[in-house]
Design an enzyme around this catalytic site. Structure first.
Site, PDB file in Angstrom:
ATOM      1  N   HIS A  36       0.840  -1.202   0.000  1.00  9.99           N
ATOM      2  CA  HIS A  36       0.000   0.000   0.000  1.00  9.99           C
ATOM      3  C   HIS A  36       0.880   1.259   0.000  1.00  9.99           C
ATOM      4  CE1 HIS A  36      -2.900  -2.802   2.250  1.00  9.99           C
ATOM      5  NE2 HIS A  36      -3.523  -2.510   1.138  1.00  9.99           N
ATOM      6  N   LYS A  62     -16.299  -6.820   5.264  1.00 12.82           N
ATOM      7  CA  LYS A  62     -15.254  -7.658   5.862  1.00 12.82           C
ATOM      8  C   LYS A  62     -15.349  -7.540   7.377  1.00 12.82           C
ATOM      9  CE  LYS A  62     -11.900  -7.264   2.095  1.00 12.82           C
ATOM     10  NZ  LYS A  62     -10.590  -6.738   1.672  1.00 12.82           N
ATOM     11  N   ARG A 115      -2.366  -5.211  -8.721  1.00 11.42           N
ATOM     12  CA  ARG A 115      -1.189  -6.053  -8.462  1.00 11.42           C
ATOM     13  C   ARG A 115      -1.013  -7.108  -9.539  1.00 11.42           C
ATOM     14  NH1 ARG A 115      -3.395  -7.908  -3.005  1.00 11.42           N
ATOM     15  NH2 ARG A 115      -5.210  -7.492  -4.290  1.00 11.42           N
ATOM     16  N   SER A 124      -3.260  -8.109   2.800  1.00  6.92           N
ATOM     17  CA  SER A 124      -3.344  -7.998   4.257  1.00  6.92           C
ATOM     18  C   SER A 124      -3.698  -9.325   4.909  1.00  6.92           C
ATOM     19  CB  SER A 124      -4.371  -6.930   4.642  1.00  6.92           C
ATOM     20  OG  SER A 124      -4.005  -5.693   4.092  1.00  6.92           O
TER      21      SER A 124
END
Ligand code: COA
Length: 159
Positions: free
Chosen positions: A17, A41, A90, A128
């Site tokens: 990040h 989440k 990514r 993460s």
């Protein structure tokens, strides 16, 4: 003054990040890194903890601030006066989700553009969840997160 927001869950922030934030700083005059309160989440860290960790990691960057938001990302972008939403790409696997989100956000607020940035290749496999999982197994995560985040994860998993 072109301002952008970089929204995410940041549970927790990683070097991947931070790599995106550094790249965004080269393009925009100011960046608001914004922690999403409600993403469906169940975060390990509270909103306040995620905000504080980010603030600590980014304290040397003059043109970067940190806040949190609840609701639509485009509404928050308008509230803070941002013209763009930054998202990281990514790998190809990110594309479909990001493409859908960018088009929906454009439909909701045509004046706000999504800008995609690619982190360094060494962070393409990072997220993460992997970091949380490794920390839960007491594995070395120092290549993936700054020391303050590593300490926070250690404290979380000791509890
Ligand atoms: N380096 C490392 N990891 C990265 C990364 C990078 N550069 N970029 C993304 N990731 C990882 C994150 O760590 C996260 O990992 P995890 O799922 O294992 O926790 C994952 O990629 C997804 O990241 P994130 O960017 O935080 O996206 P998100 O899907 O959790 O939330 C929001 C994105 C906040 C923008 C989205 O939920 C949102 O807009 N919510 C508000 C509601 C809304 O506006 N809806 C309409 C939009 S269609």
């Amino acid at each position: 003054m072109a301002k952008a927001i970089y929204p995410g869950t940041f549970d927790p922030v990683t070097y991947g990040h931070i790599d995106i934030i550094k790249r965004a700083r080269e393009i925009f005059d100011s960046i608001v890194v914004t922690v999403a309160i409600n993403t469906g989440k169940t975060p390990l860290f509270t909103t306040q903890e995620r905000v504080e960790m980010l603030k600590d990691c980014l304290k040397e960057f003059q043109n970067v601030s940190v806040d949190s938001f609840d609701g639509l990302v485009v509404d928050h972008a308008k509230n803070v006066g941002a013209v763009s939403i930054i998202r990281g790409l990514r790998a190809v696997s990110d594309f479909e989700y990001e493409f859908q989100m960018a088009l929906m956000n454009r439909k909701l607020a045509g004046e706000i553009s999504t800008v995609f940035l690619m982190p360094h290749e060494k962070y393409t496999y990072l997220n993460s969840s992997i970091v949380r999982s490794l920390a839960g197994f007491n594995s070395d995560i120092s290549d993936f997160v700054p020391p303050n985040v590593r300490n926070a994860l250690e404290r979380k998993f000791k509890k």
